[in-house]
Design a protein around this motif. Structure first.
Motif, short mmCIF file in Angstrom:
data_model
loop_
_atom_site.label_atom_id
_atom_site.label_comp_id
_atom_site.label_asym_id
_atom_site.label_seq_id
_atom_site.Cartn_x
_atom_site.Cartn_y
_atom_site.Cartn_z
N VAL A 48 0.85 -1.19 0.00
CA VAL A 48 0.00 0.00 0.00
C VAL A 48 0.89 1.24 0.00
CG1 VAL A 48 -1.81 1.28 1.20
CG2 VAL A 48 -1.80 -1.21 1.27
N HIS A 49 0.63 2.15 -0.92
CA HIS A 49 1.36 3.42 -0.98
C HIS A 49 0.34 4.55 -0.90
CE1 HIS A 49 3.40 6.91 -2.75
NE2 HIS A 49 4.52 6.35 -2.34
N ILE A 50 0.52 5.45 0.08
CA ILE A 50 -0.42 6.56 0.30
C ILE A 50 0.36 7.86 0.28
CG2 ILE A 50 -2.04 7.64 1.91
CD1 ILE A 50 -2.65 4.80 2.96
N ALA A 51 -0.07 8.79 -0.55
CA ALA A 51 0.55 10.12 -0.62
C ALA A 51 -0.47 11.15 -0.13
CB ALA A 51 0.99 10.43 -2.05
N VAL A 52 -0.16 11.79 0.99
CA VAL A 52 -1.05 12.80 1.55
C VAL A 52 -0.80 14.12 0.83
CG1 VAL A 52 -1.79 13.99 3.64
CG2 VAL A 52 -0.97 11.63 3.78
N GLN A 53 -1.86 14.76 0.37
CA GLN A 53 -1.75 16.02 -0.36
C GLN A 53 -1.99 17.20 0.57
OE1 GLN A 53 -3.71 13.89 -4.36
NE2 GLN A 53 -4.60 15.75 -3.53
#
Length: 259
Positions: A48-53
């Motif tokens: 899982v890869h999550i990029a917070v904007q």
């Protein structure tokens, strides 16, 4: 139909709309197919890869090869229930690298159905792949249930940190944090908990918090000194007026008749 019945009917319709209980097709093709703010990280080594904007949203890529035929996307509320994620910019990547949009996923035998509790994504075919989507996030605090167990990576926006206690925290334990090109990367080798939570702060906030704490300390000390001075002044005034002079009482013994 009287006015009371009409009002009740309108309330039921509004409740149905806000609860997202119109079932399949409740998410428009425009919402499913819109472009993400930045390209999805398809080639990540994590499950899982999550990029917070910075615009109160996040982009996520899930390896769903071992997740069965579908996945449910939701948030937990404060009462033990679940609410569907407001997903958009949905993409699905086949093992051969082909990427399709959310509406193409539905056209190829998959499905994206929203109910009162979750958005259920049914994958096209049985060979698995990767699912990507964008959804809303809370500023300075990212929290999400664990939909897929495995290795995780959460990338924060530039100049955000988690290493000062009180201002920053990461859950579950066992993570590592590394700053790469000004962005904090938080990684877990294995996540099996119910959810992950990252409390972070903007670097420039720390001097501001320090200045506020220093001013508060000065104000507190000044108030304590002023209060002490007032007490001392009141004591001096009482002494000048003779109110604090102790009078020694003479003991003549018991009254007459009691001796």
């Amino acid at each position: 139909m009287n006015r009371r019945h009409l009002l009740a009917a309108v309330c039921l319709v509004l409740l149905a709309l806000t609860a997202g209980c119109f079932g399949p097709g409740a998410i428009s093709s425009e919402q499913l197919d819109q472009e993400p703010a930045e390209p999805y990280q398809w080639d990540t080594e994590r499950d899982v890869h999550i990029a917070v904007q910075t615009n109160s949203a996040f982009r996520a890529v899930y390896n769903v090869s071992g997740s069965g035929e579908n996945i449910e996307l939701f948030r937990r509320d404060g009462f033990g229930g679940r609410n569907p994620l407001n997903v958009r910019a949905v993409r699905y990547r086949y093992p051969n690298g082909t990427v399709i949009t959310g509406s193409e996923l539905e056209a190829r035998g998959g499905g994206i159905d929203r109910s009162r509790e979750a958005v259920t994504v049914t994958f096209p075919g049985d060979e698995g792949g990767k699912l990507a989507f964008t959804a809303g996030a809370t500023p300075k605090r990212f929290s999400l249930p664990v939909f897929v167990e495995g290795s995780y990576e959460v990338v924060l926006p530039s100049n955000r940190r988690v290493d000062i206690p009180i201002f920053g925290s990461v859950s579950p334990r066992g993570s590592t944090a590394e700053v790469v090109d000004g962005q904090t990367h938080i990684r877990w080798e294995e996540v099996t908990s119910r959810g992950i939570t990252v409390q972070y702060y903007l670097q420039r906030d720390i001097p501001i918090f320090g200045a506020i704490a220093a001013v508060s300390l000065v104000i507190g000390l000044s108030g304590a000194y002023y209060y002490k001075r007032q007490i001392d002044r009141l004591r001096e005034m009482r002494e000048e007026m003779g109110l604090d002079v102790e009078v020694e009482e003479k003991d003549d013994g018991p009254p007459p008749g009691m001796r």
